[in-house]
Design an enzyme around this catalytic site. Sequence first.
Site, short mmCIF file in Angstrom:
data_model
loop_
_atom_site.label_atom_id
_atom_site.label_comp_id
_atom_site.label_asym_id
_atom_site.label_seq_id
_atom_site.Cartn_x
_atom_site.Cartn_y
_atom_site.Cartn_z
N ARG A 46 0.85 -1.19 0.00
CA ARG A 46 0.00 0.00 0.00
C ARG A 46 0.89 1.25 0.00
O ARG A 46 0.59 2.24 -0.66
CB ARG A 46 -0.95 0.01 1.21
CG ARG A 46 -1.70 1.33 1.32
CD ARG A 46 -2.89 1.36 2.28
NE ARG A 46 -2.87 0.42 3.35
CZ ARG A 46 -2.13 0.54 4.48
NH1 ARG A 46 -1.39 1.61 4.67
NH2 ARG A 46 -2.16 -0.40 5.39
N TYR A 98 -16.90 17.46 -14.86
CA TYR A 98 -17.15 16.02 -14.97
C TYR A 98 -18.17 15.61 -13.89
O TYR A 98 -18.00 15.96 -12.72
CB TYR A 98 -15.83 15.26 -14.80
CG TYR A 98 -16.00 13.77 -14.74
CD1 TYR A 98 -16.33 13.05 -15.89
CD2 TYR A 98 -15.87 13.08 -13.55
CE1 TYR A 98 -16.51 11.68 -15.84
CE2 TYR A 98 -16.05 11.70 -13.49
CZ TYR A 98 -16.37 11.01 -14.64
OH TYR A 98 -16.56 9.66 -14.58
N ASP A 170 -7.74 19.46 -13.70
CA ASP A 170 -8.05 18.13 -14.19
C ASP A 170 -7.69 18.14 -15.68
O ASP A 170 -8.38 18.74 -16.50
CB ASP A 170 -9.54 17.83 -13.97
CG ASP A 170 -9.95 16.44 -14.49
OD1 ASP A 170 -9.22 15.88 -15.33
OD2 ASP A 170 -11.01 15.95 -14.07
N LYS A 195 -8.33 7.25 -19.08
CA LYS A 195 -8.68 7.76 -20.40
C LYS A 195 -7.45 7.73 -21.34
O LYS A 195 -6.98 6.67 -21.64
CB LYS A 195 -9.29 9.16 -20.26
CG LYS A 195 -10.31 9.27 -19.10
CD LYS A 195 -11.58 8.45 -19.33
CE LYS A 195 -12.47 8.34 -18.09
NZ LYS A 195 -12.81 9.58 -17.42
C1 LIG Z 1 -13.36 9.93 -16.16
C2 LIG Z 1 -13.04 11.26 -15.61
C3 LIG Z 1 -12.79 11.45 -14.25
C4 LIG Z 1 -12.93 10.32 -13.24
O1 LIG Z 1 -11.97 9.34 -13.41
P1 LIG Z 1 -12.20 7.79 -13.08
O2 LIG Z 1 -10.90 7.17 -13.47
O3 LIG Z 1 -13.38 7.32 -13.85
O4 LIG Z 1 -12.45 7.72 -11.59
C5 LIG Z 1 -12.45 12.71 -13.82
N1 LIG Z 1 -12.37 13.76 -14.68
C6 LIG Z 1 -12.60 13.61 -15.99
C7 LIG Z 1 -12.48 14.81 -16.89
C8 LIG Z 1 -12.94 12.37 -16.50
O5 LIG Z 1 -13.20 12.24 -17.81
#
Ligand SMILES: *Cc1c(COP(=O)(O)O)cnc(C)c1O
Length: 379
Positions: A46, A98, A170, A195
């Site tokens: 961890r 998001y 983000d 992504k």
């Molecule tokens: C998918 C996404 C998230 C969340 O991420 P996860 O890996 O699904 O927890 C946060 N911000 C954006 C812009 C996203 O597309």
Amino acid sequence: MKFGTKAIHAGQHPDPTTGAVMTPIYQTSTFAQESPGKHKGFEYARTQNPTRSALEANLAALENAKFGRCFGSGLAATDSILKTLKPGDEIISTNDLYGGTFRLFTKVYEQYGLKFQFINMTDASMLTEAFTPNTRLVWIETPTNPMMNIIDIETVVKMAKQHGAITVVDNTFASPYLQNPIDLGADVVMHSVTKYISGHSDVVMGFVGTNNPAIDEQIGFIQNASGAVPGPQDCFLVLRGVKTLHVRMDRHCYNGEQVARFLKSHDAVDKVYWPGFDDHPNHAIAKKQMKNFGGMLSFALKEDSQSKAFSVLEKLKVFTLAESLGGVESLAGHPASMTHASIPREQRLAGGLTDSLIRLSVGIEDHEDLIADLHEALS
Ligand SMILES: *Cc1c(COP(=O)(O)O)cnc(C)c1O
């Protein structure tokens, strides 16, 4: 070192015991100690794992960040950033955020005494009015989802600094290849690694990077104390995926442009939201802070109804109807009923998110096939 070289080499060294060129999957929960507290830098998985460490160093390098930490999902990464705050602290964020981030902010953290404001940050004057003496953090996402608005990172950072707040970006939609928030002055960069970085729709993971040692220490403490860490197998898959990030992104950008131009010229299409168009309201900022315009775009139909959008989505054969984005395969989604269903309709419409809006994550297939698929579905 330039981006492509870093994507392939940063943080990775041949395995010291065997010479294995690819970082092994250290599938172990614990590590032998010679004497209590005397070990090779790893105690318990961890806290640290060599596969994860290699990936964290790699992603930090891609964002020009000194420090990086990986989490079990993008939302777990966001969660760790919020845990650095205290009851009464205020956060200013964007109004087309998001959906999962919005849910975490309002349904989880509001009940712990954090206060959120959601504003249109493409207009910097609205930001000025939002600051209070308790503002600790400004959270931005750019390009935004699904309207593809662009927020000027440098301007927001400057204003946040004047008010003693940190800026978190983000950077999921742009990927580290197209945009580097730390270089633009942001204190923290966050990714849903799920992504573009991972790129193959087979892993869920998050990342937090910073140049600030005090912030990294807090994030590292929470990473270990709360324990939302990714496993070594997933870290291996992302190390494998990230090696082609620059090559994939070039193709995503090329295909995105072809698809955006096709849709713009189509009779059944009302509006196309893609920051590469000269007439996109934030085109100049996109040009300034991004290397290229990416593979994400949205479009609305002239016949603005959910049923019309559904019939287009049902006819697509190469595009898969699914949530998520950033994989090699093209995906299509209906934000109003899928990713953004939890946002009240009035609020959605105010931001341009109409009932017929379709969001595309344009993949790296041959663009002729993508356009033919859309042509068929729209006719
Ligand atoms: C998918 C996404 C998230 C969340 O991420 P996860 O890996 O699904 O927890 C946060 N911000 C954006 C812009 C996203 O597309």
